[in-house]
Design a protein around this motif. Structure first.
Motif, PDB file in Angstrom:
ATOM      1  N   VAL A   2       0.843  -1.199   0.000  1.00 55.88           N
ATOM      2  CA  VAL A   2       0.000   0.000   0.000  1.00 55.88           C
ATOM      3  C   VAL A   2       0.873   1.242   0.000  1.00 55.88           C
ATOM      4  CG1 VAL A   2      -1.714   1.323   1.283  1.00 55.88           C
ATOM      5  CG2 VAL A   2      -1.885  -1.176   1.177  1.00 55.88           C
ATOM      6  N   ARG A   3       0.521   2.180  -0.842  1.00 54.62           N
ATOM      7  CA  ARG A   3       1.259   3.433  -0.906  1.00 54.62           C
ATOM      8  C   ARG A   3       0.260   4.578  -1.017  1.00 54.62           C
ATOM      9  NH1 ARG A   3       4.759   5.799  -5.692  1.00 54.62           N
ATOM     10  NH2 ARG A   3       6.072   7.297  -4.593  1.00 54.62           N
ATOM     11  N   LEU A   4       0.459   5.597  -0.176  1.00 53.93           N
ATOM     12  CA  LEU A   4      -0.385   6.791  -0.199  1.00 53.93           C
ATOM     13  C   LEU A   4       0.470   7.967  -0.637  1.00 53.93           C
ATOM     14  CD1 LEU A   4      -2.296   6.419   3.200  1.00 53.93           C
ATOM     15  CD2 LEU A   4      -2.898   5.499   0.961  1.00 53.93           C
ATOM     16  N   VAL A   5       0.053   8.651  -1.682  1.00 54.17           N
ATOM     17  CA  VAL A   5       0.828   9.764  -2.210  1.00 54.17           C
ATOM     18  C   VAL A   5      -0.016  11.025  -2.142  1.00 54.17           C
ATOM     19  CG1 VAL A   5       2.037  10.695  -4.195  1.00 54.17           C
ATOM     20  CG2 VAL A   5       2.122   8.236  -3.722  1.00 54.17           C
ATOM     21  N   GLU A   6       0.456  11.965  -1.318  1.00 49.87           N
ATOM     22  CA  GLU A   6      -0.240  13.247  -1.193  1.00 49.87           C
ATOM     23  C   GLU A   6       0.328  14.249  -2.186  1.00 49.87           C
ATOM     24  OE1 GLU A   6       0.038  12.123   3.406  1.00 49.87           O
ATOM     25  OE2 GLU A   6       1.445  12.116   1.740  1.00 49.87           O
ATOM     26  N   SER A   7      -0.497  15.185  -2.595  1.00 51.29           N
ATOM     27  CA  SER A   7      -0.058  16.267  -3.467  1.00 51.29           C
ATOM     28  C   SER A   7      -0.941  17.483  -3.223  1.00 51.29           C
ATOM     29  CB  SER A   7      -0.128  15.847  -4.935  1.00 51.29           C
ATOM     30  OG  SER A   7      -1.458  15.513  -5.301  1.00 51.29           O
ATOM     31  N   LEU A  18      -6.169  26.024  -1.100  1.00 51.17           N
ATOM     32  CA  LEU A  18      -5.390  24.916  -1.629  1.00 51.17           C
ATOM     33  C   LEU A  18      -6.271  23.679  -1.650  1.00 51.17           C
ATOM     34  CD1 LEU A  18      -1.911  25.138   0.177  1.00 51.17           C
ATOM     35  CD2 LEU A  18      -2.345  25.515  -2.267  1.00 51.17           C
ATOM     36  N   ARG A  19      -5.959  22.767  -2.557  1.00 51.83           N
ATOM     37  CA  ARG A  19      -6.663  21.490  -2.595  1.00 51.83           C
ATOM     38  C   ARG A  19      -5.646  20.364  -2.510  1.00 51.83           C
ATOM     39  NH1 ARG A  19      -9.626  18.093  -7.251  1.00 51.83           N
ATOM     40  NH2 ARG A  19     -11.370  17.223  -6.059  1.00 51.83           N
ATOM     41  N   LEU A  20      -5.741  19.594  -1.449  1.00 51.06           N
ATOM     42  CA  LEU A  20      -4.862  18.440  -1.272  1.00 51.06           C
ATOM     43  C   LEU A  20      -5.526  17.193  -1.847  1.00 51.06           C
ATOM     44  CD1 LEU A  20      -3.663  18.958   2.420  1.00 51.06           C
ATOM     45  CD2 LEU A  20      -2.719  19.919   0.305  1.00 51.06           C
ATOM     46  N   SER A  21      -4.682  16.330  -2.406  1.00 54.80           N
ATOM     47  CA  SER A  21      -5.149  15.033  -2.906  1.00 54.80           C
ATOM     48  C   SER A  21      -4.291  13.936  -2.315  1.00 54.80           C
ATOM     49  CB  SER A  21      -5.058  14.972  -4.431  1.00 54.80           C
ATOM     50  OG  SER A  21      -5.850  15.961  -5.040  1.00 54.80           O
ATOM     51  N   CYS A  22      -4.885  12.790  -2.121  1.00 52.34           N
ATOM     52  CA  CYS A  22      -4.154  11.623  -1.634  1.00 52.34           C
ATOM     53  C   CYS A  22      -4.643  10.414  -2.411  1.00 52.34           C
ATOM     54  CB  CYS A  22      -4.372  11.424  -0.151  1.00 52.34           C
ATOM     55  SG  CYS A  22      -3.689   9.873   0.482  1.00 52.34           S
ATOM     56  N   ALA A  74     -13.827   5.001  -6.445  1.00 55.96           N
ATOM     57  CA  ALA A  74     -13.361   4.307  -7.649  1.00 55.96           C
ATOM     58  C   ALA A  74     -11.866   4.532  -7.863  1.00 55.96           C
ATOM     59  CB  ALA A  74     -14.141   4.777  -8.859  1.00 55.96           C
ATOM     60  N   LYS A  75     -11.377   5.690  -7.405  1.00 57.96           N
ATOM     61  CA  LYS A  75      -9.955   6.024  -7.580  1.00 57.96           C
ATOM     62  C   LYS A  75      -9.153   5.850  -6.294  1.00 57.96           C
ATOM     63  CE  LYS A  75     -10.814   9.453 -11.210  1.00 57.96           C
ATOM     64  NZ  LYS A  75     -10.637  10.878 -11.610  1.00 57.96           N
ATOM     65  N   ASN A  76      -9.815   5.407  -5.217  1.00 56.30           N
ATOM     66  CA  ASN A  76      -9.133   5.286  -3.917  1.00 56.30           C
ATOM     67  C   ASN A  76      -8.411   6.580  -3.567  1.00 56.30           C
ATOM     68  OD1 ASN A  76      -9.934   2.602  -3.389  1.00 56.30           O
ATOM     69  ND2 ASN A  76      -8.255   1.818  -4.642  1.00 56.30           N
ATOM     70  N   THR A  77      -9.102   7.667  -3.734  1.00 56.98           N
ATOM     71  CA  THR A  77      -8.511   8.982  -3.533  1.00 56.98           C
ATOM     72  C   THR A  77      -9.368   9.802  -2.575  1.00 56.98           C
ATOM     73  OG1 THR A  77      -7.526   8.949  -5.741  1.00 56.98           O
ATOM     74  CG2 THR A  77      -7.769  11.093  -4.686  1.00 56.98           C
ATOM     75  N   VAL A  78      -8.692  10.555  -1.722  1.00 55.63           N
ATOM     76  CA  VAL A  78      -9.370  11.463  -0.809  1.00 55.63           C
ATOM     77  C   VAL A  78      -8.823  12.870  -1.048  1.00 55.63           C
ATOM     78  CG1 VAL A  78      -7.738  11.021   1.076  1.00 55.63           C
ATOM     79  CG2 VAL A  78     -10.033  11.885   1.592  1.00 55.63           C
ATOM     80  N   TYR A  79      -9.705  13.852  -0.937  1.00 59.43           N
ATOM     81  CA  TYR A  79      -9.346  15.241  -1.191  1.00 59.43           C
ATOM     82  C   TYR A  79      -9.623  16.096   0.043  1.00 59.43           C
ATOM     83  CZ  TYR A  79      -9.903  13.446  -5.944  1.00 59.43           C
ATOM     84  OH  TYR A  79      -9.810  12.689  -7.090  1.00 59.43           O
ATOM     85  N   GLN A 109       3.154  10.130   3.315  1.00 61.98           N
ATOM     86  CA  GLN A 109       4.440  10.688   3.721  1.00 61.98           C
ATOM     87  C   GLN A 109       4.328  12.146   4.155  1.00 61.98           C
ATOM     88  OE1 GLN A 109       3.416  10.542   0.644  1.00 61.98           O
ATOM     89  NE2 GLN A 109       3.934  12.531  -0.241  1.00 61.98           N
ATOM     90  N   GLY A 110       3.192  12.768   3.856  1.00 65.34           N
ATOM     91  CA  GLY A 110       2.971  14.146   4.276  1.00 65.34           C
ATOM     92  C   GLY A 110       3.272  15.154   3.192  1.00 65.34           C
ATOM     93  N   THR A 111       2.553  16.276   3.245  1.00 62.93           N
ATOM     94  CA  THR A 111       2.787  17.381   2.321  1.00 62.93           C
ATOM     95  C   THR A 111       2.717  18.691   3.113  1.00 62.93           C
ATOM     96  OG1 THR A 111       2.104  18.412   0.225  1.00 62.93           O
ATOM     97  CG2 THR A 111       0.337  17.593   1.640  1.00 62.93           C
ATOM     98  N   GLN A 112       3.674  19.559   2.873  1.00 65.46           N
ATOM     99  CA  GLN A 112       3.776  20.801   3.637  1.00 65.46           C
ATOM    100  C   GLN A 112       2.791  21.841   3.108  1.00 65.46           C
ATOM    101  OE1 GLN A 112       5.915  21.700   6.368  1.00 65.46           O
ATOM    102  NE2 GLN A 112       4.587  23.509   6.393  1.00 65.46           N
ATOM    103  N   VAL A 113       2.066  22.442   4.029  1.00 69.10           N
ATOM    104  CA  VAL A 113       1.204  23.585   3.723  1.00 69.10           C
ATOM    105  C   VAL A 113       1.690  24.755   4.556  1.00 69.10           C
ATOM    106  CG1 VAL A 113      -1.119  24.549   3.922  1.00 69.10           C
ATOM    107  CG2 VAL A 113      -0.800  22.198   3.111  1.00 69.10           C
ATOM    108  N   THR A 114       2.023  25.860   3.898  1.00 69.21           N
ATOM    109  CA  THR A 114       2.500  27.053   4.579  1.00 69.21           C
ATOM    110  C   THR A 114       1.615  28.225   4.194  1.00 69.21           C
ATOM    111  OG1 THR A 114       4.779  26.241   4.548  1.00 69.21           O
ATOM    112  CG2 THR A 114       4.451  28.592   4.962  1.00 69.21           C
TER     113      THR A 114
END
Length: 117
Positions: A2-7, A18-22, A74-79, A109-114
């Motif tokens: 399993v791998r979770l990739v945030e952007s 901002l809109r985060l996706s995982c 369907a995309k296993n994605t959370v926003y 792994q985390g994504t920085q929001v500033t």
């Protein structure tokens, strides 16, 4: 595996959005809850928002009315749509996915929001 990739993280001015996706890959099971947490140095990781399989959301009081969580099963994605951002929202944001059975949680792994002018 399993791998979770945030952007979607980055630098934004106060009042901005901002809109985060995982996106979750390697999923071979049913996902229960999907969530976003955030953490600043020296503090505990805190729940920002979560959403169940029935699309029932839950928000921390500090983000209610400003943030919206959604999921695409369907995309296993959370926003996480973040509006009216404040400097206090500055943190590393982590995606969290919970397997339905047996229960087990996976972290991104985390994504920085500033938020800064």
């Amino acid at each position: 595996q399993v791998r979770l990739v945030e952007s979607g993280g980055g630098l934004v001015q106060p009042g901005g959005s901002l809109r985060l996706s995982c996106a979750a890959s390697g999923i071979t099971f049913s996902i229960n809850v999907m969530a976003w947490y955030r953490q600043v140095p020296g503090k505990r990781r805190e729940l920002v928002a979560s959403i169940t399989t029935l699309d029932s959301p839950n928000y921390a009081d500090s983000v209610k009315g400003r943030f919206t969580i959604s999921r695409d099963n369907a995309k296993n994605t959370v926003y996480l749509q973040m509006n009216s951002l404040e400097p206090e929202d500055t943190a590393v944001y982590y995606c969290y996915v919970v397997r339905l059975a047996p229960p087990y949680g996976y972290w991104g792994q985390g994504t920085q929001v500033t938020v800064s002018s």
